[in-house]
Every structure is written in C-alpha cells, then in structure tokens.
Design a protein around this motif. Structure first.
Motif, short mmCIF file in Angstrom:
data_model
loop_
_atom_site.label_atom_id
_atom_site.label_comp_id
_atom_site.label_asym_id
_atom_site.label_seq_id
_atom_site.Cartn_x
_atom_site.Cartn_y
_atom_site.Cartn_z
N CYS A 1 7.00 9.26 -6.43
CA CYS A 1 7.26 7.96 -6.60
C CYS A 1 5.97 6.93 -6.56
O CYS A 1 5.11 7.34 -6.35
N LYS A 2 6.17 5.63 -6.77
CA LYS A 2 5.04 4.88 -7.06
C LYS A 2 5.30 3.82 -5.95
O LYS A 2 6.16 2.91 -5.86
N ILE A 3 3.99 3.47 -5.33
CA ILE A 3 3.85 2.64 -4.22
C ILE A 3 3.25 1.45 -4.65
O ILE A 3 2.33 1.22 -5.36
N VAL A 4 4.37 0.54 -5.04
CA VAL A 4 3.79 -0.71 -5.58
C VAL A 4 3.40 -1.89 -4.52
O VAL A 4 2.72 -2.81 -4.95
N ALA A 5 3.54 -1.84 -3.27
CA ALA A 5 3.16 -2.71 -2.28
C ALA A 5 2.87 -2.12 -1.01
O ALA A 5 3.52 -1.07 -0.59
N ALA A 6 1.70 -2.47 -0.24
CA ALA A 6 1.37 -1.89 1.17
C ALA A 6 0.90 -3.08 1.81
O ALA A 6 0.04 -3.90 1.22
N SER A 7 0.99 -3.03 3.18
CA SER A 7 0.41 -4.28 3.99
C SER A 7 -0.16 -3.51 5.26
O SER A 7 0.17 -2.77 5.77
N ASP A 8 -0.95 -4.28 6.19
CA ASP A 8 -0.97 -4.27 7.41
C ASP A 8 -1.30 -5.53 8.08
O ASP A 8 -0.65 -6.71 7.51
N HIS A 9 -1.69 -5.83 9.33
CA HIS A 9 -1.50 -7.12 10.10
C HIS A 9 -2.35 -8.11 9.36
O HIS A 9 -2.11 -9.35 9.75
N THR A 10 -2.97 -7.86 8.62
CA THR A 10 -4.01 -8.79 7.85
C THR A 10 -3.32 -9.26 6.48
O THR A 10 -3.95 -10.05 5.95
N GLY A 11 -2.43 -8.72 6.12
CA GLY A 11 -1.78 -8.81 4.72
C GLY A 11 -1.48 -7.59 3.91
O GLY A 11 -1.78 -6.64 4.36
N GLY A 12 -1.18 -7.98 2.88
CA GLY A 12 -0.85 -6.79 2.03
C GLY A 12 -1.65 -6.75 0.42
O GLY A 12 -2.27 -7.90 0.06
N ILE A 13 -1.27 -6.00 -0.06
CA ILE A 13 -1.66 -5.85 -1.49
C ILE A 13 -0.50 -5.24 -2.39
O ILE A 13 0.42 -4.55 -2.06
N TYR A 14 -0.46 -6.06 -3.75
CA TYR A 14 0.61 -5.38 -4.77
C TYR A 14 0.23 -5.37 -5.96
O TYR A 14 -0.53 -5.77 -6.52
N ASN A 15 0.49 -4.13 -6.47
CA ASN A 15 0.31 -3.61 -7.83
C ASN A 15 1.41 -2.93 -8.54
O ASN A 15 1.82 -1.85 -8.19
N PRO A 16 2.26 -3.78 -9.42
CA PRO A 16 3.54 -3.08 -10.16
C PRO A 16 2.91 -1.63 -10.68
O PRO A 16 3.91 -1.03 -10.92
N LYS A 17 2.04 -1.49 -10.91
CA LYS A 17 1.49 -0.24 -11.88
C LYS A 17 1.48 1.12 -10.86
O LYS A 17 1.45 2.08 -11.22
N GLY A 18 1.21 0.42 -9.34
CA GLY A 18 1.23 1.61 -8.70
C GLY A 18 -0.11 1.64 -7.69
O GLY A 18 -1.03 1.64 -8.37
N LEU A 19 -0.15 1.88 -6.52
CA LEU A 19 -1.23 2.01 -5.60
C LEU A 19 -1.47 3.24 -5.36
O LEU A 19 -0.69 4.18 -5.47
N LYS A 20 -2.81 3.82 -5.27
CA LYS A 20 -3.03 5.18 -4.95
C LYS A 20 -3.23 5.32 -3.46
O LYS A 20 -4.10 4.87 -2.80
N TYR A 21 -2.44 6.43 -2.86
CA TYR A 21 -2.46 6.64 -1.17
C TYR A 21 -4.07 7.06 -1.06
O TYR A 21 -4.57 6.32 -0.07
N GLU A 22 -4.72 7.69 -1.69
CA GLU A 22 -5.84 8.36 -1.20
C GLU A 22 -6.94 7.28 -1.33
O GLU A 22 -7.66 7.22 -0.53
N SER A 23 -6.72 6.37 -2.46
CA SER A 23 -7.98 5.47 -2.61
C SER A 23 -7.81 4.15 -1.71
O SER A 23 -8.61 3.64 -1.05
#
Ligand code: NAD
Length: 422
Positions: free
Chosen positions: A240-262
């Motif tokens: 599957c494709k991770i399109v958004a992730a965040s922590d207590h400082t805010g998040g990041i959005y990329n509809p093309k997919g974020l890479k876990y390792e990076s």
C-alpha cells in the motif's frame, strides 16, 4: 448510584459512558455493572527526582488497576505532561476489554507520569523512572500487575523498571514488565506488534468489505511512533501507499506516496517529521481529512470529534491509538454507515498479545522464534476479529459495540463464576 467526583474527567466519562451504553443493551447483571464502571484500585504518587543541574522536581505518577478477574493486571505506562488520573483510569478500563476480547488470562491497568520525556537527559529519565518504580513497587509484579511501554516510554524505560524492581527483590525478575530489550528477556516481535496487529485487522476488514489492498490503496497515519510507525512499515510492505504521516510537530502529505525508510532516516537525524522535504506540510487536523482508503489515528485520544467526523474520507478507520474517536463522533460515523471502524480495543490489541507472549516466555525461561510469534499474533488477531465481526452480525450492531459486548460478556461471566468475596 454513588457519585465519584474523582472520575469527573471527560475521557474517563466517555469510556465509562460507552461501557454503560453497551452494558444496558446487553442487560448486564446490575451487581457486575456497578463494579465494572469504576476501577478496582487507583494509586497516585509523588515522584521526586534530581535534574542534572542539581534541582529537585516532584512530578505526579499514577497506576490504575481496573479489573483482575481473568488474571494479573496488565497495561502500559505513559509519560506525558498532560497525564492525569482520569485519563489513566479510562485507559485502564480499555485494557480490561482488550485482554478479554483476545482471550488473554490478564486484567486491565494503566500507568502514567505527568512529565514530558523529550527535554530530559538520559540520566534524568532514568532517575524519574527508577523513583516512580519504587513508589509503585508494592503494587506491581509478575503475578500481580505487569506494566509495558506506551506513549513517551520505550524499551529502555522498561529495562530500568525491571532493574529497579529486581534490585529490590534481590534477583532478576524479567516478568515484571514487558516490552523490554531482547537481551534482558524481551520478546522478538514485541516492538512492532501493535502496529503489525493493526495491519492484520485492516487485512481482515478489507476482506469483509471486499476492498483490495494494493499499490492504489492510500493510507494516512497520524502519529509516527511505536504503533503508527510499525503500522506504516507493514502497510508499505504489503504493497500500500502511505500518503500522509505526522507527529506532534505536524505532518507531511504526498499523494504519490511517502517512503517509510526515507522518513525514518529523516526522523533519526531530525527527531521530528517537521521539515521533511518529500511532500507538503499538513496539520494534524487536516491529516485526518485527507482523501485516503485507510486512516490510522495512532497518536492521542479524542482527535476524531463531532467537528470532523463528517469530513473523514477513508473507507477503513483503524484505531491504532486508544480512544481517538469521541462518543459523539462515533455515533456520527455509525449514522454515516460508509466507514468500517476497527475499534481501538480490537485494532491495537497486538501490543498486549505479544506482551502476553513475552510474559509467558519470561515465566518459563523459554524463548520462541520470531516467526512463531508473528504467526501466533496473526492467529489471535484473526480469531478476535472474526469473533467480534460475528457478534456484530448476530446482534446487528457496529464493530465497537460488538467488541465491547464480547469483552464484557467474557469478564462478567468470570466475575459471576468467581462470586463476590467475602
Ligand atoms: P509513541 O510515543 O511511540 O508515539 C506517539 C506518536 O504520536 C509520536 O509520533 C508523537 O510525536 C505523536 N503525537 C504525540 N502527541 C501528538 C499530538 N498531540 N498530535 C499528533 N501527534 C502526536 O506512542 P505509541 O506507543 O505509539 O502510542 C500511540 C497510541 O497507541 C497511544 O494511544 C497508545 O495508548 C496506543 N497504544 C500503544 C501501544 C504500545 O504498545 N506502544 C499498544 C497499544 C496502543
């Protein structure tokens, strides 16, 4: 019914109200009802510890034990400046349900220390942890109450608790906590278990609604910690494709997919997600409303509210965090009817399942292979999911109600069988 002012806390009241709603629907025995709606024991301690600059600070710590009918109390320990008795009590009650749903011989508890661990040095964190352990020493133990990591605590904190407890008793007692480092009696697979379990539940849910999990499946994860990070990793692994992730400082959005390792590599150097270059910044609130197929709130409680419940755009809501959805929002989601909810007490039960495996391994001094652990986790998560799903179908209720029904039935049957002492 007696009023308990100490439980006048919004989170506890919600968790309690949810229990009451389902208990009434089930016609739960009144004597069992009045016992289960409050914890069995709640402990507040003052924890003095010395900062590196020599100053002494006193912080408040809690351990709440909700129910131990089925076995020793079990539940995580949270370090967060906003922790309070009500929050810990709410989480303790949820632990009782969680252990019961998956069929573990364990009860429910939770602990917390009102402190922000982030600015503390390693020595400060160690001192406050060891002193907290001493303050609750007589209330924990491998036969009575077994803490584990939660928000703001980790393997190292568990190691210090294990060492402090063992020093007091005069010999090594690994079974006093779970979520320990492997080399002192931790279990393979424990660290990733809650996140992995969330994904196992998502796989089961997707099958029920005939939703494919593939490279087109968009996943949004709020909270990239022990639960959210491991869930994201596993979702990516199954394609599957991770399109958004965040922590207590805010998040990041990329509809093309974020890479876990990076993302992990960025986190390793920068400590926070803020500033991650491969996507657009997004707030924690906006993250919950992005176009996605699977939404995994895995940070804190009460983030899905009556303000945003109608704006969710996911098909599966997998509650990695405990209590992310308020009761009002839950009702709105039930009324919408287009989102498959995997409730927290089922979705994130993988943590307590592998904690249980760790405890059993410690008590037996016999350790299992990771493959065996992950397979057993898969079996227990799938069984629990099917049991709850079957109850939902049979009783014509939603998954959260069905999960609570399953748990309450299990605990109340055991309470009636054991009877009231004296
Ligand atoms: P963690 O400390 O490892 O991670 C928490 C994450 O949430 C971090 O990325 C943090 O930056 C983020 N966060 C904190 N406050 C936030 C806020 N206000 N808004 C947005 N993000 C915020 O914690 P964890 O152990 O992964 O726990 C997360 C949730 O999962 C909690 O609800 C916890 O009770 C639950 N849980 C944990 C376990 C476990 O074994 N660790 C098991 C079951 C459930």
């Amino acid at each position: 019914m007696q009023h308990h002012p100490e439980w006048d806390n919004p989170f506890f009241k919600e968790v309690q109200a949810n229990f009451e709603r389902v208990a009434h629907a089930m016609n739960l025995d009144e004597n069992i009802f009045i016992r289960l709606r409050v914890p069995e024991r709640a402990l507040t301690v003052s924890v003095p510890f010395r900062h590196d600059n020599g100053k002494v600070e006193v912080v408040t710590g809690y351990r709440v034990q909700h129910n131990d009918t089925l076995g020793p109390y079990k539940g995580g320990l949270r370090y967060n400046p906003h922790v309070n008795m009500g929050e810990v009590a709410a989480l303790a009650m949820m632990m009782t349900w969680k252990s019961a749903i998956v069929g573990l011989p364990l009860g429910g508890a939770k602990g917390g220390v009102a402190i922000d661990p982030n600015p503390l040095s390693r020595q400060e964190l160690q001192r406050v942890t060891r002193r907290f352990t001493i303050e609750i020493l007589n209330f924990i133990g491998p036969d009575s109450d077994v803490p584990a990591p939660d928000m703001g605590t980790n393997e190292q904190v568990m190691a210090w608790i294990m060492d402090t407890y063992s020093q007091q008793k005069g010999h090594a007692i690994p079974g006093v906590v779970t979520g320990k480092p492997i080399d002192i009696g931790g279990s393979l697979g424990r660290k990733e278990a809650p996140g992995r379990g969330v994904v196992y539940a998502i796989i089961a849910a997707a099958e029920k609604i005939k939703m494919k999990l593939d490279s087109k499946t968009r996943v949004a994860v709020q909270g990239f910690g022990q639960v959210g990070g491991a869930a994201a990793k596993k979702m990516e692994k199954i394609g599957c494709k991770i399109v958004a992730a965040s922590d207590h400082t805010g998040g990041i959005y990329n509809p093309k997919g974020l890479k876990y390792e990076s993302l992990m590599a960025y986190l390793a150097t920068n400590k926070v997600i803020k500033g991650y270059p491969e996507g657009d910044p997004i707030s924690n609130e906006a993250l919950l409303e992005v176009e996605c197929d699977v939404l995994i709130p895995a940070a804190i409680e009460r983030v899905i509210t009556k303000e945003n419940a109608k704006k969710l755009k996911c098909r599966i809501l997998a509650e990695g965090a405990n209590g992310p959805t308020t009761n009002e929002a839950d009702k709105m989601i039930r009324d919408r009817g287009d989102i498959f909810v995997i409730p927290d007490i089922l979705a994130n039960a993988g943590g307590v399942i592998v904690s249980y495996f760790e405890w059993v391994q410690d008590l037996q001094n016999l350790f299992w292979k990771e493959k065996e652990i992950n397979h057993k986790l898969w079996e227990m998560m799938s069984d629990a999911f099917e049991k709850v799903y079957a109850t939902a179908q049979k009783e014509k209720v939603d998954m959260r109600t069905a999960a609570l029904m399953t748990a309450i039935r299990k605990v109340s049957t055991a309470m009636l069988t054991r009877g009231l002492y004296p």
